[in-house]
Scaffold this motif. Structure first.
Motif, PDB file in Angstrom:
ATOM      1  N   LEU A   1       4.788   7.054   0.942  1.00  0.00           N
ATOM      2  CA  LEU A   1       5.253   6.061   1.907  1.00  0.00           C
ATOM      3  C   LEU A   1       4.760   4.705   1.418  1.00  0.00           C
ATOM      4  N   ARG A   2       5.681   3.907   0.907  1.00  0.00           N
ATOM      5  CA  ARG A   2       5.324   2.612   0.302  1.00  0.00           C
ATOM      6  C   ARG A   2       5.650   1.505   1.287  1.00  0.00           C
ATOM      7  N   ILE A   3       4.636   0.758   1.696  1.00  0.00           N
ATOM      8  CA  ILE A   3       4.785  -0.281   2.707  1.00  0.00           C
ATOM      9  C   ILE A   3       4.462  -1.624   2.068  1.00  0.00           C
ATOM     10  N   THR A   4       5.411  -2.566   2.134  1.00  0.00           N
ATOM     11  CA  THR A   4       5.239  -3.898   1.562  1.00  0.00           C
ATOM     12  C   THR A   4       5.440  -4.941   2.658  1.00  0.00           C
ATOM     13  N   VAL A   5       4.557  -5.905   2.706  1.00  0.00           N
ATOM     14  CA  VAL A   5       4.694  -7.015   3.652  1.00  0.00           C
ATOM     15  C   VAL A   5       4.700  -8.322   2.877  1.00  0.00           C
ATOM     16  N   LYS A   6       5.463  -9.309   3.375  1.00  0.00           N
ATOM     17  CA  LYS A   6       5.541 -10.630   2.766  1.00  0.00           C
ATOM     18  C   LYS A   6       5.335 -11.684   3.845  1.00  0.00           C
ATOM     19  N   ASP A   7       4.725 -12.807   3.437  1.00  0.00           N
ATOM     20  CA  ASP A   7       4.541 -13.893   4.395  1.00  0.00           C
ATOM     21  C   ASP A   7       4.063 -15.146   3.649  1.00  0.00           C
ATOM     22  N   PRO A   8       4.380 -16.326   4.181  1.00  0.00           N
ATOM     23  CA  PRO A   8       3.836 -17.549   3.569  1.00  0.00           C
ATOM     24  C   PRO A   8       2.319 -17.656   3.676  1.00  0.00           C
ATOM     25  N   ASP A   9       1.721 -16.969   4.650  1.00  0.00           N
ATOM     26  CA  ASP A   9       0.280 -17.036   4.868  1.00  0.00           C
ATOM     27  C   ASP A   9      -0.416 -15.923   4.083  1.00  0.00           C
ATOM     28  N   PRO A  10      -1.188 -16.259   3.055  1.00  0.00           N
ATOM     29  CA  PRO A  10      -1.823 -15.208   2.252  1.00  0.00           C
ATOM     30  C   PRO A  10      -2.831 -14.386   3.045  1.00  0.00           C
ATOM     31  N   ARG A  11      -3.447 -14.985   4.048  1.00  0.00           N
ATOM     32  CA  ARG A  11      -4.453 -14.259   4.821  1.00  0.00           C
ATOM     33  C   ARG A  11      -3.826 -13.101   5.597  1.00  0.00           C
ATOM     34  N   LEU A  12      -2.586 -13.299   6.026  1.00  0.00           N
ATOM     35  CA  LEU A  12      -1.922 -12.286   6.837  1.00  0.00           C
ATOM     36  C   LEU A  12      -1.610 -11.029   6.039  1.00  0.00           C
TER      37      LEU A  12
ATOM     38  N   MET B   1       0.863  -1.180   0.000  1.00  0.00           N
ATOM     39  CA  MET B   1       0.000   0.000   0.000  1.00  0.00           C
ATOM     40  C   MET B   1       0.897   1.226   0.000  1.00  0.00           C
ATOM     41  N   THR B   2       0.476   2.248  -0.734  1.00  0.00           N
ATOM     42  CA  THR B   2       1.244   3.486  -0.820  1.00  0.00           C
ATOM     43  C   THR B   2       0.409   4.625  -0.248  1.00  0.00           C
ATOM     44  N   LEU B   3       0.943   5.233   0.811  1.00  0.00           N
ATOM     45  CA  LEU B   3       0.293   6.353   1.466  1.00  0.00           C
ATOM     46  C   LEU B   3       0.894   7.649   0.938  1.00  0.00           C
ATOM     47  N   VAL B   4       0.047   8.632   0.656  1.00  0.00           N
ATOM     48  CA  VAL B   4       0.511   9.904   0.109  1.00  0.00           C
ATOM     49  C   VAL B   4       0.640  10.916   1.250  1.00  0.00           C
ATOM     50  N   LEU B   5       1.797  11.593   1.287  1.00  0.00           N
ATOM     51  CA  LEU B   5       2.081  12.618   2.292  1.00  0.00           C
ATOM     52  C   LEU B   5       2.273  13.944   1.568  1.00  0.00           C
ATOM     53  N   THR B   6       1.691  15.005   2.077  1.00  0.00           N
ATOM     54  CA  THR B   6       1.698  16.277   1.353  1.00  0.00           C
ATOM     55  C   THR B   6       2.191  17.413   2.237  1.00  0.00           C
ATOM     56  N   GLY B   7       3.038  18.259   1.637  1.00  0.00           N
ATOM     57  CA  GLY B   7       3.390  19.530   2.271  1.00  0.00           C
ATOM     58  C   GLY B   7       4.463  19.442   3.327  1.00  0.00           C
ATOM     59  N   LEU B   8       4.142  19.889   4.526  1.00  0.00           N
ATOM     60  CA  LEU B   8       5.130  20.036   5.595  1.00  0.00           C
ATOM     61  C   LEU B   8       5.270  18.747   6.408  1.00  0.00           C
ATOM     62  N   ASP B   9       6.377  18.657   7.142  1.00  0.00           N
ATOM     63  CA  ASP B   9       6.607  17.597   8.137  1.00  0.00           C
ATOM     64  C   ASP B   9       6.523  16.196   7.523  1.00  0.00           C
ATOM     65  N   ILE B  10       7.074  16.026   6.332  1.00  0.00           N
ATOM     66  CA  ILE B  10       6.940  14.759   5.623  1.00  0.00           C
ATOM     67  C   ILE B  10       7.512  13.602   6.433  1.00  0.00           C
ATOM     68  N   GLU B  11       8.720  13.755   6.931  1.00  0.00           N
ATOM     69  CA  GLU B  11       9.357  12.643   7.642  1.00  0.00           C
ATOM     70  C   GLU B  11       8.627  12.320   8.940  1.00  0.00           C
ATOM     71  N   GLU B  12       8.156  13.336   9.650  1.00  0.00           N
ATOM     72  CA  GLU B  12       7.436  13.101  10.899  1.00  0.00           C
ATOM     73  C   GLU B  12       6.090  12.420  10.627  1.00  0.00           C
ATOM     74  N   LYS B  13       5.409  12.850   9.576  1.00  0.00           N
ATOM     75  CA  LYS B  13       4.153  12.206   9.194  1.00  0.00           C
ATOM     76  C   LYS B  13       4.369  10.732   8.843  1.00  0.00           C
ATOM     77  N   ALA B  14       5.439  10.471   8.100  1.00  0.00           N
ATOM     78  CA  ALA B  14       5.739   9.096   7.689  1.00  0.00           C
ATOM     79  C   ALA B  14       6.018   8.213   8.898  1.00  0.00           C
ATOM     80  N   ALA B  15       6.801   8.720   9.826  1.00  0.00           N
ATOM     81  CA  ALA B  15       7.123   7.935  11.017  1.00  0.00           C
ATOM     82  C   ALA B  15       5.872   7.626  11.833  1.00  0.00           C
ATOM     83  N   TRP B  16       4.981   8.614  11.950  1.00  0.00           N
ATOM     84  CA  TRP B  16       3.737   8.412  12.711  1.00  0.00           C
ATOM     85  C   TRP B  16       2.851   7.382  12.014  1.00  0.00           C
ATOM     86  N   ALA B  17       2.730   7.489  10.690  1.00  0.00           N
ATOM     87  CA  ALA B  17       1.895   6.544   9.944  1.00  0.00           C
ATOM     88  C   ALA B  17       2.415   5.118  10.100  1.00  0.00           C
TER      89      ALA B  17
END
Length: 573
Positions: A367-378, A312-328
């Motif tokens: 902010l692009r977040i990728t997860v991998k696992d043998p269990d497709p449900r997870l 999933m890719t979350l879009v961050l706009t404007g100010l405080d980009i790094e702080e927003k990313a860390a919080w997300a």
């Protein structure tokens, strides 16, 4: 049927560089004003074998490139009428199935196929030892099965996993009556095959020096005219777009290689012996290629089922980009129950934003977040739906590039080797006769040739300019590694490049992701080029890589964009 008595060059035209390439290329090549003797096409890549394995798991009769059948339905009758042979590796994991599908077209073509590369039923001799049950396991065969089929009168020869260059080596060996001892000639054909294997890339496609391409129509597909001594001329159909120049040919020669000794099943080709010359408009001559004995093993490509992943890719706009990313990131994994629940997690903050941006889109980062696992449900909707919980309770301006999606399966590529004795290279002739193709005389890899004295770079003041001001680049993937071939257009530029682009400099210019990776640099002075190999940058290969550019196609252009100190004498007025 024997090879033609005339010893003129054999003209081999390419109509495909990958599974999914331009369908009309076959018709354009066959009907073009430049006559050809052989129509070839490359349909296989490491990722393609995984795709075909998935198709075959659903339908045992599948496993080959179906687009090739579409192309042959359109042109095979014309090829027979004109005496054009057809050679393609579109058989993938089921060359016999493809041969049967072509026979059903009802053209009366004499069809042969080459097999023996599929090792899924005999994994014991592969090195390193194979654990588990790979979905594909293919040795890279050479061109002699193709040559034998043509010598026995085949109109069409389809194969499984042969080397890309074998699609030219086999026809050239048949046409000229070569033997496995004709190592220099074979090496010359390998080079010609390597140039045309990726279709329009040899004719201006993906070319760095954009200003040189004055004809911006879709590039034509290449033709290799291979002479009896292995020398060749690369050209294209007259009237098609793009161009064929020493630059476009150099770029393709540098694509997906490592050291100057290019190991293959038929010979070892020494890329540091290649000489190029512009023979005329859209005609580049290749000469001087030297070959030596092939290695005692064959390369093997293994693909495993790696598990499941989701992004999933979350879009961050404007100010405080790094702080927003860390919080997300913190919020999301708290919702999911922690990062440790997943077999692998990759989080990347991709910065496209700029201060005081003149438009909304230029103020955004991803902010692009990728997860991998043998269990497709997870990693399925349980993961992607969780991102939506941030919509009203997360950072200001939250939105995503896509709605939540389901998981997808991914594969893992592993390179390996196998003794030639463990592989039965087999050609099945049009009458059904099966023949085993004999192995050539092999030898150990020769020592590296001594490099000529390093050229002397220009002296004097320098200017800060992008590296691409004087250098072209072509990059690509080989399993988990990437190579970036960098070349110049003059001797003076190469003299500077050779001294400048060390492994340490390349590591610095390629940024943080290359900081801890092994890097090799190989000089190719005959091409005014340096080849940079970055080990491990693509992880376990394209099918599992989480890089935004999983095949490293843009890595060379990124390197060209880096600003460096270049002697002013090289930059002109």
């Amino acid at each position: 049927m024997s090879a033609p008595s005339a010893r003129r060059a054999v003209r081999v035209g390419n109509c495909s560089g990958f599974y999914g390439d331009r369908l009309s290329a076959a018709r354009e090549m066959v009907d073009g004003p430049e006559p050809i003797d052989v129509l070839c096409g490359d349909y296989l890549a490491e990722l393609t074998m995984l795709i075909l394995a998935k198709a075959q798991a659903k339908d045992p009769a599948a496993g080959y490139a179906k687009t090739f059948v579409t192309q042959m339905r359109d042109v095979l009758g014309t090829c027979l009428a004109k005496g054009i042979k057809v050679v393609a590796n579109a058989g993938g994991l089921n060359p016999s199935g493809l041969a049967a599908a072509l026979d059903e077209l009802g053209t009366g073509a004499r069809i042969a196929f080459v097999e023996g590369d599929d090792l899924r039923g005999s994994l014991g001799d592969i090195v390193p030892a194979v654990e588990g049950k790979p979905v594909s396991a293919n040795a890279y065969l050479g061109g002699w099965g193709i040559a034998e089929a043509l010598a026995e009168g085949a109109d069409v020869v389809v194969t499984g996993r042969v080397t890309d260059a074998s699609l030219v080596v086999g026809p050239a060996a048949w046409w000229h009556g070569w033997t496995p001892a004709d190592l220099d000639a074979l090496a010359g054909a390998v080079v010609a095959g390597h140039v045309i294997e990726c279709g329009p890339q040899a004719c201006g496609g993906n070319y760095s020096f954009l200003a040189e391409i004055t004809d911006r129509r879709y590039p034509g597909f290449p033709i290799a005219e291979v002479a009896a001594d292995g020398s060749s001329v690369i050209t294209k159909q007259p009237g098609t777009g793009g161009l064929v120049s020493t630059g476009t040919v150099t770029a393709q020669l540098l694509y997906e290689i490592a050291g100057p000794a290019y190991l293959g099943p038929d010979c070892t080709t020494h890329f540091d012996s290649i000489a190029l010359a512009q023979e005329g408009p859209d005609r580049v001559a290749i000469s001087g290629v030297r070959g030596s004995a092939p290695p005692p093993t064959l390369k093997v490509a293994l693909n495993d089922a790696g598990g499941y992943r989701n992004s999933m890719t979350l879009v961050l706009t404007g100010l405080d980009i790094e702080e927003k990313a860390a919080w997300a990131e913190e919020e999301l994994f708290a919702i999911l129950g922690g990062r440790s629940r997943f077999a692998d997690v990759d989080v990347r903050l991709l910065r496209f934003d700029r201060p005081d941006a003149p438009s909304n889109d230029q103020a955004t980062a991803h902010l692009r977040i990728t997860v991998k696992d043998p269990d497709p449900r997870l990693v399925g909707r349980a993961f992607s739906n969780a991102t939506m919980e941030l919509a009203l309770g997360g950072y200001a301006g939250f939105h995503t590039t896509t709605p939540p999606g389901a998981e997808s399966a991914y594969g893992v590529y592993r390179p390996a080797a196998v003794p030639r004795s463990a592989v039965t290279h087999t050609v099945v002739l049009p009458d059904g006769t099966r023949r085993t193709v004999a192995d050539p005389q092999v030898g150990e890899q020769p020592p590296a040739r001594p490099e000529v004295a390093a050229p002397v770079a220009p002296e004097g003041p320098s200017e800060r300019v992008p590296l691409g001001r004087i250098c072209g680049a072509r990059s690509g993937d080989k399993g988990g590694n990437a190579n970036v071939g960098v070349w110049t257009r003059t001797d003076a530029e190469y003299a500077w490049l050779r001294g400048f682009l060390t492994a340490d400099t390349a590591r610095e210019l390629l940024g943080p992701e290359a900081a801890e990776l092994p890097i090799e640099v190989f000089a190719l002075p005959n091409l005014r080029a340096v080849n940079v190999v970055v080990h491990g940058i693509l992880g376990e290969g394209v099918a599992s890589s989480v890089r935004p550019d999983p095949q490293a196609k843009g890595l060379g252009e990124y390197l060209r964009s880096r600003v460096v100190d270049v002697p002013a004498a090289l930059l002109g007025p």
